[in-house]
Design a protein around this motif. Structure first.
Motif, short mmCIF file in Angstrom:
data_model
loop_
_atom_site.label_atom_id
_atom_site.label_comp_id
_atom_site.label_asym_id
_atom_site.label_seq_id
_atom_site.Cartn_x
_atom_site.Cartn_y
_atom_site.Cartn_z
N ASN A 105 -40.31 46.28 -2.34
CA ASN A 105 -40.64 47.62 -2.82
C ASN A 105 -39.81 48.65 -2.06
O ASN A 105 -38.88 48.29 -1.33
CB ASN A 105 -42.14 47.89 -2.67
N GLU A 106 -40.16 49.93 -2.24
CA GLU A 106 -39.36 50.99 -1.61
C GLU A 106 -39.42 50.94 -0.08
O GLU A 106 -38.48 51.32 0.60
CB GLU A 106 -39.86 52.36 -2.11
N LYS A 107 -40.53 50.48 0.47
CA LYS A 107 -40.70 50.45 1.91
C LYS A 107 -40.18 49.16 2.55
O LYS A 107 -39.82 49.15 3.72
CB LYS A 107 -42.18 50.62 2.26
N HIS A 108 -40.15 48.09 1.79
CA HIS A 108 -39.82 46.79 2.36
C HIS A 108 -38.77 46.08 1.49
O HIS A 108 -39.04 45.78 0.33
CB HIS A 108 -41.06 45.91 2.47
N ASP A 109 -37.60 45.82 2.07
CA ASP A 109 -36.60 45.05 1.34
C ASP A 109 -36.83 43.56 1.61
O ASP A 109 -37.71 43.16 2.37
CB ASP A 109 -35.18 45.47 1.73
N TYR A 110 -36.02 42.73 0.96
CA TYR A 110 -36.21 41.28 1.05
C TYR A 110 -36.10 40.80 2.50
O TYR A 110 -36.94 40.01 2.97
CB TYR A 110 -35.17 40.57 0.18
N ASP A 111 -35.09 41.26 3.22
CA ASP A 111 -34.85 40.77 4.58
C ASP A 111 -36.00 41.11 5.52
O ASP A 111 -36.40 40.29 6.36
CB ASP A 111 -33.54 41.36 5.13
N SER A 112 -36.55 42.32 5.40
CA SER A 112 -37.65 42.71 6.28
C SER A 112 -38.92 41.91 5.95
O SER A 112 -39.67 41.53 6.85
CB SER A 112 -37.93 44.22 6.17
N LEU A 113 -39.12 41.66 4.66
CA LEU A 113 -40.28 40.85 4.26
C LEU A 113 -40.15 39.42 4.78
O LEU A 113 -41.11 38.83 5.26
CB LEU A 113 -40.41 40.84 2.73
N GLN A 158 -42.57 35.87 11.23
CA GLN A 158 -43.36 36.31 12.38
C GLN A 158 -44.84 35.96 12.18
O GLN A 158 -45.51 35.50 13.10
CB GLN A 158 -43.20 37.81 12.59
N THR A 159 -45.33 36.18 10.96
CA THR A 159 -46.72 35.86 10.65
C THR A 159 -46.97 34.37 10.78
O THR A 159 -48.03 33.93 11.23
CB THR A 159 -47.06 36.31 9.22
N MET A 160 -45.98 33.57 10.39
CA MET A 160 -46.09 32.11 10.49
C MET A 160 -45.83 31.60 11.90
O MET A 160 -45.99 30.42 12.17
CB MET A 160 -45.09 31.47 9.52
N ALA A 203 -46.59 29.62 3.90
CA ALA A 203 -45.90 30.84 3.45
C ALA A 203 -46.40 31.27 2.09
O ALA A 203 -46.62 32.47 1.84
CB ALA A 203 -44.39 30.58 3.41
N ILE A 204 -46.59 30.32 1.19
CA ILE A 204 -47.08 30.63 -0.16
C ILE A 204 -48.46 31.26 -0.10
O ILE A 204 -48.74 32.27 -0.78
CB ILE A 204 -47.10 29.37 -1.03
N LYS A 205 -49.34 30.72 0.74
CA LYS A 205 -50.70 31.27 0.87
C LYS A 205 -50.66 32.69 1.42
O LYS A 205 -51.39 33.56 0.97
CB LYS A 205 -51.54 30.37 1.76
N ILE A 206 -49.78 32.91 2.40
CA ILE A 206 -49.66 34.25 2.99
C ILE A 206 -49.18 35.25 1.94
O ILE A 206 -49.74 36.33 1.78
CB ILE A 206 -48.69 34.24 4.18
N LEU A 207 -48.15 34.87 1.20
CA LEU A 207 -47.58 35.78 0.20
C LEU A 207 -48.53 36.02 -0.96
O LEU A 207 -48.63 37.13 -1.49
CB LEU A 207 -46.25 35.21 -0.32
N GLY A 225 -51.69 35.96 -0.73
CA GLY A 225 -52.81 36.74 -0.23
C GLY A 225 -52.45 38.16 0.12
O GLY A 225 -53.30 38.95 0.54
N GLY A 226 -51.16 38.48 -0.01
CA GLY A 226 -50.72 39.84 0.29
C GLY A 226 -50.68 40.16 1.76
O GLY A 226 -50.77 41.32 2.16
N ASN A 227 -50.52 39.11 2.62
CA ASN A 227 -50.54 39.35 4.06
C ASN A 227 -49.16 39.40 4.69
O ASN A 227 -49.02 39.35 5.90
CB ASN A 227 -51.35 38.25 4.74
N SER A 228 -48.11 39.45 3.88
CA SER A 228 -46.76 39.39 4.45
C SER A 228 -46.19 40.75 4.77
O SER A 228 -45.16 40.86 5.38
CB SER A 228 -45.84 38.66 3.47
N GLN A 229 -46.86 41.83 4.32
CA GLN A 229 -46.31 43.16 4.54
C GLN A 229 -47.02 43.86 5.67
O GLN A 229 -48.17 43.60 5.92
CB GLN A 229 -46.43 43.99 3.26
#
Length: 215
Positions: A172-180, A186-188, A205-209, A211-215
């Motif tokens: 999205n506007e706040k988060h590009d692919y690399d930052s995500l 880091q979350t993992m 990773a799939i569960k995190i993404l 669940g919306g916990n990657s941002q």
């Protein structure tokens, strides 16, 4: 009619569970079959008049397009949603326990994806609810002979393609692919690049993404 309440009956059912072994093979790996889990507890459930059934709170479906390692274009159907497993004392129907749960499935046919999701969720719900042995005795670490698996546990192309697809959808506007991607690692709590992940890391990773916990 049993005088036990539902909690006490479930304790009696749990006593029927020993160590599970991988007794079914599919998609290149071995796993504990749903029938093995149910066979361990079904007779005791019947004896104590205990029911178990799922309630669906909202199921969503989507498609996932990917390319195999051989260059073939494929489309899978993805089923996911919230559900509740309900334990009920048939001797006293108002005596019940509701356990929130998740539903996930992915297959090349939507009906198979839904069926796989139901089967998979039920199997692991029962394993986790009854505190089946973990760590060295974890059924996902054993084969049917009780020996530890020696094969490769590398993440599949399908898993990594799906992680990549979920990352792209989260841009999205706040988060590009690399930052995500960086935040996901880091979350993992891993420094490994995606291509070196294990199957378990890709699933995490799939569960995190999802669940919306990657941002």
């Amino acid at each position: 009619m049993s005088e036990l309440n539902l909690h006490q009956k479930l304790v009696e059912i749990r006593k029927e569970i020993g160590v599970f072994t991988k007794d079914t093979k599919g998609h290149g790996y071995s796993y504990v079959s749903g029938s093995q889990v149910l066979e361990k507890i079904q007779s005791k459930m019947n004896e104590l008049n205990v029911l178990l059934y799922p309630e669906m709170n909202g199921i969503a479906d989507d498609t996932f397009d990917y390319t195999t390692s051989k260059g073939q274009a494929k489309t899978d159907f993805v089923i996911k949603g919230d559900m509740v497993y309900v334990w009920q004392n048939a001797d006293k129907p108002e005596d019940r326990i509701e356990v929130p749960w998740k539903l996930y499935g992915q297959q090349d046919d939507i009906s198979k994806a839904y069926g796989s999701a139901l089967t998979y969720s039920e199997r692991y719900f029962l394993l986790k609810f009854f505190n089946a042995p973990t760590d060295d005795d974890d059924p996902d670490s054993r084969d049917t002979k009780g020996k530890y698996s020696q094969g490769s546990n590398k993440a599949s192309d399908k898993q990594l393609n799906y992680v990549n697809s979920l990352l792209k959808k989260s841009v999205n506007e706040k988060h590009d692919y690399d930052s995500l991607y960086k935040h996901l690692k880091q979350t993992m709590q891993t420094n490994q690049d995606m291509e070196n992940w294990t199957s378990q890391q890709a699933s995490q990773a799939i569960k995190i993404l999802q669940g919306g916990n990657s941002q």
